[in-house]
Design an enzyme around this catalytic site. Structure first.
Site, PDB file in Angstrom:
ATOM      1  N   LYS A   1       0.977  -1.179  -0.055  1.00 50.59           N
ATOM      2  CA  LYS A   1       0.140  -0.071  -0.147  1.00 50.59           C
ATOM      3  C   LYS A   1       0.750   1.386   0.015  1.00 50.59           C
ATOM      4  O   LYS A   1       0.144   2.450  -0.284  1.00 50.59           O
ATOM      5  CB  LYS A   1      -1.005   0.014   1.199  1.00 50.59           C
ATOM      6  CG  LYS A   1      -2.073  -0.989   0.992  1.00 50.59           C
ATOM      7  CD  LYS A   1      -2.887  -0.794  -0.179  1.00 50.59           C
ATOM      8  CE  LYS A   1      -4.232  -1.587  -0.117  1.00 50.59           C
ATOM      9  NZ  LYS A   1      -5.221  -1.089  -0.934  1.00 50.59           N
TER      10      LYS A   1
ATOM     11  N   SER B   1      -3.607 -12.120   4.329  1.00 52.70           N
ATOM     12  CA  SER B   1      -3.939 -11.935   2.906  1.00 52.70           C
ATOM     13  C   SER B   1      -2.780 -12.602   1.897  1.00 52.70           C
ATOM     14  O   SER B   1      -3.414 -13.217   0.673  1.00 52.70           O
ATOM     15  CB  SER B   1      -4.334 -10.653   2.567  1.00 52.70           C
ATOM     16  OG  SER B   1      -3.238  -9.950   2.401  1.00 52.70           O
TER      17      SER B   1
HETATM   18  C1  LIG Z   1      -2.794  -6.783   4.010  1.00 53.50           C
HETATM   19  C2  LIG Z   1      -3.601  -6.636   2.620  1.00 53.50           C
HETATM   20  N1  LIG Z   1      -3.939  -7.540   1.745  1.00 53.50           N
HETATM   21  C3  LIG Z   1      -4.703  -7.243   0.633  1.00 53.50           C
HETATM   22  C4  LIG Z   1      -5.295  -5.976   0.620  1.00 53.50           C
HETATM   23  C5  LIG Z   1      -6.252  -5.536  -0.596  1.00 53.50           C
HETATM   24  O1  LIG Z   1      -5.642  -4.985  -1.518  1.00 53.50           O
HETATM   25  P1  LIG Z   1      -6.275  -3.983  -2.492  1.00 53.50           P
HETATM   26  O2  LIG Z   1      -7.050  -2.887  -2.018  1.00 53.50           O
HETATM   27  O3  LIG Z   1      -5.382  -3.571  -3.502  1.00 53.50           O
HETATM   28  O4  LIG Z   1      -7.445  -5.041  -3.258  1.00 53.50           O
HETATM   29  C6  LIG Z   1      -5.004  -4.810   1.534  1.00 53.50           C
HETATM   30  C7  LIG Z   1      -5.751  -3.612   1.145  1.00 53.50           C
HETATM   31  O5  LIG Z   1      -5.611  -2.760   2.266  1.00 53.50           O
HETATM   32  C8  LIG Z   1      -4.247  -5.270   2.519  1.00 53.50           C
HETATM   33  O6  LIG Z   1      -3.848  -4.133   3.590  1.00 53.50           O
END
Ligand SMILES: Cc1ncc(COP(=O)(O)O)c(C=O)c1O
Length: 322
Positions: free
Chosen positions: A48, A282
């Site tokens: 991010k 994630s």
């Molecule tokens: C740890 C983590 N994984 C996945 C995501 C998802 O990413 P995106 O917002 O680009 O879909 C985020 C988004 O904040 C995140 O902080």
């Protein structure tokens, strides 16, 4: 002595250009390759940082952000950390608005980086560590109030194209360069959908045969058109069960994958133990999804995933139970 060109003027310029690692140990028992882009090596320990840099740069150029103006954003912690870094270096006061359900490390880190952190209580039936769409709606309401009160610039990651552009202009092209474009499928756990859309657009532009799959929590797979039966899943940073994601162009989606909490957790632990990659829920979800794909429709192929953030962000959770 190092050449001056090797020395960066600030941590903002250290964002991006992350390495890709072949997960040969995890993919040992399956046919195919999983290539993992280590986004936790960004200065704020997540992918991010990229969108924080792009959203602020875009807003400076368009004039939407004035010198010294306050920046506000709703965050699960990672975008806020990126914005705290970028705003701190560039001289914008930054307010991060976050659900109390996200891990405490995130609030502490943003605060250490100079952000004002506003924590919003979860709904009465919600559980810490499990931020639902309903919890997020409360954070959204608070964010809008602060933006209005302070005449602030809202670094809206769900709406602003900078989120998509960060990945379309940088993450995707880096993947193509690092792999020689020799990949078959990209799968990504969606929050705003910015990473998915930006990377998928760049990859497909390079080679329209590259497929891209959305990863969602089992029980909150709303993008796949399924009923939401488990909104309070454990996979922090996405899976908010929001049917409409403005940055997500559905034409980029070739398929949908579901991952359970248990699969995401087990794979995050395997990444640490077997690959020396200390990442969050994630990232575990992405690798678990890629593993399933390679066992079925993409046997013998090459998948790419993002390792979204660092496992250090979850030390207060039971991800790393010992
Ligand atoms: C740890 C983590 N994984 C996945 C995501 C998802 O990413 P995106 O917002 O680009 O879909 C985020 C988004 O904040 C995140 O902080």
């Amino acid at each position: 002595m190092a050449a001056d060109s090797d020395i960066l003027p600030s941590a903002v310029e250290a964002i991006g250009s992350t390495p890709i690692v072949d997960l040969v140990r995890i993919s040992r028992t399956i046919e195919g390759r999983i290539l993992a882009k280590l986004e936790f090596l960004n200065p704020g320990f997540s992918k991010k940082d990229r969108i924080a840099r792009q959203i602020i740069a875009d807003a400076e150029i368009s004039g939407a952000l004035k010198p010294g103006q306050t920046v506000v954003e709703l965050t699960s912690g990672n975008t806020g950390t990126g914005l705290a870094i970028v705003c701190g270096i560039k001289g914008y006061p930054f307010v991060a608005v976050m659900s109390r359900g996200n891990s405490v490390e995130r609030a502490r880190m943003m605060s250490a980086l100079g952000a004002e952190v506003v924590l919003v209580d979860q709904l009465p039936d919600s559980v810490p560590g499990q931020v639902s769409g309903g919890d997020l709606a409360l954070v959204e309401r608070k964010t809008q109030k602060i933006v209005a009160e302070r005449h602030a610039f809202r670094a809206d990651q769900f709406q602003l194209k900078g989120n998509f552009r960060a990945h379309y202009l940088n993450t995707g092209p880096e993947i193509i360069r690092q792999t020689g474009g020799d990949i078959d499928v990209f799968c990504d756990f969606a929050g705003t959908g910015g990473s998915f859309a930006g990377c998928a657009a760049a990859l497909k532009e390079h080679n329209p045969r590259i497929k891209s799959y959305i990863v969602e929590p089992d029980g909150a797979a709303i993008l796949a058109g399924e009923p939401v039966t488990y909104p309070n899943h454990r996979i922090q940073g996405g899976g908010y069960a929001m049917a409409d994601l403005p940055l997500l162009d559905c034409a980029l989606i070739d398929g949908y994958l579901k991952v359970t909490d248990q699969q995401a957790i087990a794979m995050a632990r395997r990444l640490a133990k077997e690959e020396g990659i200390f990442a969050g829920f994630s990232s575990g979800a992405n690798v678990a999804a890629a593993t399933e794909l390679l066992k079925t429709d993409f046997k013998g192929k090459t998948a790419v995933v993002l390792i979204c953030d660092s496992g250090l962000k979850y030390l207060s959770t039971d991800l790393w139970d010992i």
